[in-house]
Design a protein around this motif. Sequence first.
Motif, PDB file in Angstrom:
ATOM      1  N   LEU A  32       0.811  -1.216   0.000  1.00  0.00           N
ATOM      2  CA  LEU A  32       0.000   0.000   0.000  1.00  0.00           C
ATOM      3  C   LEU A  32       0.849   1.271   0.000  1.00  0.00           C
ATOM      4  O   LEU A  32       0.577   2.175  -0.801  1.00  0.00           O
ATOM      5  CB  LEU A  32      -0.974  -0.032   1.180  1.00  0.00           C
ATOM      6  CG  LEU A  32      -2.085   0.995   1.160  1.00  0.00           C
ATOM      7  CD1 LEU A  32      -2.941   0.850  -0.087  1.00  0.00           C
ATOM      8  CD2 LEU A  32      -2.948   0.859   2.403  1.00  0.00           C
ATOM      9  N   PRO A  33       1.886   1.398   0.831  1.00  0.00           N
ATOM     10  CA  PRO A  33       2.716   2.611   0.750  1.00  0.00           C
ATOM     11  C   PRO A  33       3.405   2.779  -0.604  1.00  0.00           C
ATOM     12  O   PRO A  33       3.535   3.905  -1.096  1.00  0.00           O
ATOM     13  CB  PRO A  33       3.745   2.425   1.867  1.00  0.00           C
ATOM     14  CG  PRO A  33       3.103   1.507   2.830  1.00  0.00           C
ATOM     15  CD  PRO A  33       2.259   0.595   1.996  1.00  0.00           C
ATOM     16  N   MET A  34       3.813   1.675  -1.225  1.00  0.00           N
ATOM     17  CA  MET A  34       4.455   1.781  -2.538  1.00  0.00           C
ATOM     18  C   MET A  34       3.451   2.236  -3.588  1.00  0.00           C
ATOM     19  O   MET A  34       3.794   3.022  -4.478  1.00  0.00           O
ATOM     20  CB  MET A  34       5.076   0.444  -2.926  1.00  0.00           C
ATOM     21  CG  MET A  34       6.287   0.074  -2.094  1.00  0.00           C
ATOM     22  SD  MET A  34       6.984  -1.499  -2.556  1.00  0.00           S
ATOM     23  CE  MET A  34       7.763  -1.067  -4.092  1.00  0.00           C
ATOM     24  N   GLN A  35       2.212   1.777  -3.503  1.00  0.00           N
ATOM     25  CA  GLN A  35       1.192   2.203  -4.458  1.00  0.00           C
ATOM     26  C   GLN A  35       0.859   3.681  -4.275  1.00  0.00           C
ATOM     27  O   GLN A  35       0.675   4.408  -5.243  1.00  0.00           O
ATOM     28  CB  GLN A  35      -0.071   1.370  -4.287  1.00  0.00           C
ATOM     29  CG  GLN A  35       0.055  -0.045  -4.771  1.00  0.00           C
ATOM     30  CD  GLN A  35      -1.196  -0.854  -4.517  1.00  0.00           C
ATOM     31  OE1 GLN A  35      -2.208  -0.332  -4.053  1.00  0.00           O
ATOM     32  NE2 GLN A  35      -1.143  -2.135  -4.821  1.00  0.00           N
ATOM     33  N   GLN A  36       0.772   4.124  -3.026  1.00  0.00           N
ATOM     34  CA  GLN A  36       0.462   5.527  -2.768  1.00  0.00           C
ATOM     35  C   GLN A  36       1.604   6.427  -3.215  1.00  0.00           C
ATOM     36  O   GLN A  36       1.372   7.527  -3.714  1.00  0.00           O
ATOM     37  CB  GLN A  36       0.151   5.735  -1.289  1.00  0.00           C
ATOM     38  CG  GLN A  36      -1.157   5.107  -0.887  1.00  0.00           C
ATOM     39  CD  GLN A  36      -1.408   5.142   0.598  1.00  0.00           C
ATOM     40  OE1 GLN A  36      -0.492   5.386   1.372  1.00  0.00           O
ATOM     41  NE2 GLN A  36      -2.634   4.897   0.996  1.00  0.00           N
ATOM     42  N   ALA A  37       2.827   5.984  -3.066  1.00  0.00           N
ATOM     43  CA  ALA A  37       3.967   6.775  -3.506  1.00  0.00           C
ATOM     44  C   ALA A  37       4.009   6.844  -5.026  1.00  0.00           C
ATOM     45  O   ALA A  37       4.446   7.853  -5.595  1.00  0.00           O
ATOM     46  CB  ALA A  37       5.262   6.179  -2.964  1.00  0.00           C
ATOM     47  N   ALA A  38       3.558   5.813  -5.703  1.00  0.00           N
ATOM     48  CA  ALA A  38       3.582   5.797  -7.158  1.00  0.00           C
ATOM     49  C   ALA A  38       2.540   6.750  -7.742  1.00  0.00           C
ATOM     50  O   ALA A  38       2.663   7.176  -8.889  1.00  0.00           O
ATOM     51  CB  ALA A  38       3.348   4.385  -7.673  1.00  0.00           C
ATOM     52  N   LEU A  39       1.513   7.103  -6.987  1.00  0.00           N
ATOM     53  CA  LEU A  39       0.475   7.999  -7.484  1.00  0.00           C
ATOM     54  C   LEU A  39       0.913   9.461  -7.461  1.00  0.00           C
ATOM     55  O   LEU A  39       0.279  10.298  -8.092  1.00  0.00           O
ATOM     56  CB  LEU A  39      -0.803   7.835  -6.652  1.00  0.00           C
ATOM     57  CG  LEU A  39      -1.518   6.498  -6.802  1.00  0.00           C
ATOM     58  CD1 LEU A  39      -2.705   6.436  -5.846  1.00  0.00           C
ATOM     59  CD2 LEU A  39      -1.989   6.294  -8.223  1.00  0.00           C
ATOM     60  N   GLN A  40       1.966   9.784  -6.727  1.00  0.00           N
ATOM     61  CA  GLN A  40       2.431  11.162  -6.619  1.00  0.00           C
ATOM     62  C   GLN A  40       3.188  11.559  -7.884  1.00  0.00           C
ATOM     63  O   GLN A  40       4.011  10.796  -8.370  1.00  0.00           O
ATOM     64  CB  GLN A  40       3.344  11.314  -5.405  1.00  0.00           C
ATOM     65  CG  GLN A  40       2.692  10.954  -4.090  1.00  0.00           C
ATOM     66  CD  GLN A  40       1.525  11.863  -3.751  1.00  0.00           C
ATOM     67  OE1 GLN A  40       1.551  13.042  -4.052  1.00  0.00           O
ATOM     68  NE2 GLN A  40       0.502  11.296  -3.152  1.00  0.00           N
ATOM     69  N   PRO A  41       2.925  12.749  -8.409  1.00  0.00           N
ATOM     70  CA  PRO A  41       3.694  13.185  -9.569  1.00  0.00           C
ATOM     71  C   PRO A  41       5.127  13.512  -9.163  1.00  0.00           C
ATOM     72  O   PRO A  41       5.392  13.834  -7.999  1.00  0.00           O
ATOM     73  CB  PRO A  41       2.964  14.449 -10.036  1.00  0.00           C
ATOM     74  CG  PRO A  41       2.238  14.927  -8.828  1.00  0.00           C
ATOM     75  CD  PRO A  41       1.924  13.704  -8.010  1.00  0.00           C
ATOM     76  N   PRO A  42       6.049  13.426 -10.077  1.00  0.00           N
ATOM     77  CA  PRO A  42       7.430  13.754  -9.743  1.00  0.00           C
ATOM     78  C   PRO A  42       7.545  15.224  -9.327  1.00  0.00           C
ATOM     79  O   PRO A  42       6.780  16.067  -9.800  1.00  0.00           O
ATOM     80  CB  PRO A  42       8.210  13.497 -11.031  1.00  0.00           C
ATOM     81  CG  PRO A  42       7.243  13.011 -12.034  1.00  0.00           C
ATOM     82  CD  PRO A  42       5.890  12.984 -11.444  1.00  0.00           C
ATOM     83  N   PRO A  43       8.482  15.571  -8.447  1.00  0.00           N
ATOM     84  CA  PRO A  43       8.564  16.941  -7.944  1.00  0.00           C
ATOM     85  C   PRO A  43       8.964  17.956  -9.004  1.00  0.00           C
ATOM     86  O   PRO A  43       8.692  19.139  -8.871  1.00  0.00           O
ATOM     87  CB  PRO A  43       9.616  16.858  -6.843  1.00  0.00           C
ATOM     88  CG  PRO A  43      10.373  15.625  -7.115  1.00  0.00           C
ATOM     89  CD  PRO A  43       9.445  14.701  -7.833  1.00  0.00           C
ATOM     90  N   ASN A  44       9.612  17.564 -10.102  1.00  0.00           N
ATOM     91  CA  ASN A  44      10.047  18.515 -11.120  1.00  0.00           C
ATOM     92  C   ASN A  44       9.013  18.701 -12.225  1.00  0.00           C
ATOM     93  O   ASN A  44       9.278  19.343 -13.215  1.00  0.00           O
ATOM     94  CB  ASN A  44      11.377  18.078 -11.725  1.00  0.00           C
ATOM     95  CG  ASN A  44      11.274  16.738 -12.405  1.00  0.00           C
ATOM     96  OD1 ASN A  44      10.267  16.065 -12.294  1.00  0.00           O
ATOM     97  ND2 ASN A  44      12.335  16.343 -13.109  1.00  0.00           N
ATOM     98  N   MET A  45       7.811  18.139 -12.043  1.00  0.00           N
ATOM     99  CA  MET A  45       6.777  18.241 -13.059  1.00  0.00           C
ATOM    100  C   MET A  45       6.046  19.568 -12.910  1.00  0.00           C
ATOM    101  O   MET A  45       5.542  19.888 -11.836  1.00  0.00           O
ATOM    102  CB  MET A  45       5.803  17.081 -12.924  1.00  0.00           C
ATOM    103  CG  MET A  45       4.705  17.073 -13.928  1.00  0.00           C
ATOM    104  SD  MET A  45       3.680  15.616 -13.680  1.00  0.00           S
ATOM    105  CE  MET A  45       2.485  15.864 -14.923  1.00  0.00           C
ATOM    106  N   SER A  46       5.975  20.355 -13.974  1.00  0.00           N
ATOM    107  CA  SER A  46       5.227  21.611 -13.926  1.00  0.00           C
ATOM    108  C   SER A  46       3.926  21.404 -14.696  1.00  0.00           C
ATOM    109  O   SER A  46       3.915  20.982 -15.842  1.00  0.00           O
ATOM    110  CB  SER A  46       6.054  22.734 -14.542  1.00  0.00           C
ATOM    111  OG  SER A  46       6.325  22.460 -15.898  1.00  0.00           O
TER     112      SER A  46
END
Length: 50
Positions: A32-46
């Motif tokens: 579950l934590p790996m799936q939730q982390a995968a849903l986050q966009p990369p920090p350098n995405m504008s």
Amino acid sequence: MDEVIKKIVLLMVYLAILGCIIAGVHYVVIDLPMQQAALQPPPNMSWPRP
């Protein structure tokens, strides 16, 4: 002989319940934590892009 079969069946039921509990804990702790982390966009995405 009947008693031995009952004990084996009971053991299989206990092992199945234990397997379900272990699988649930594995899902909550690892998957579950790996799936939730995968849903986050990369920090350098504008977004939105110009």
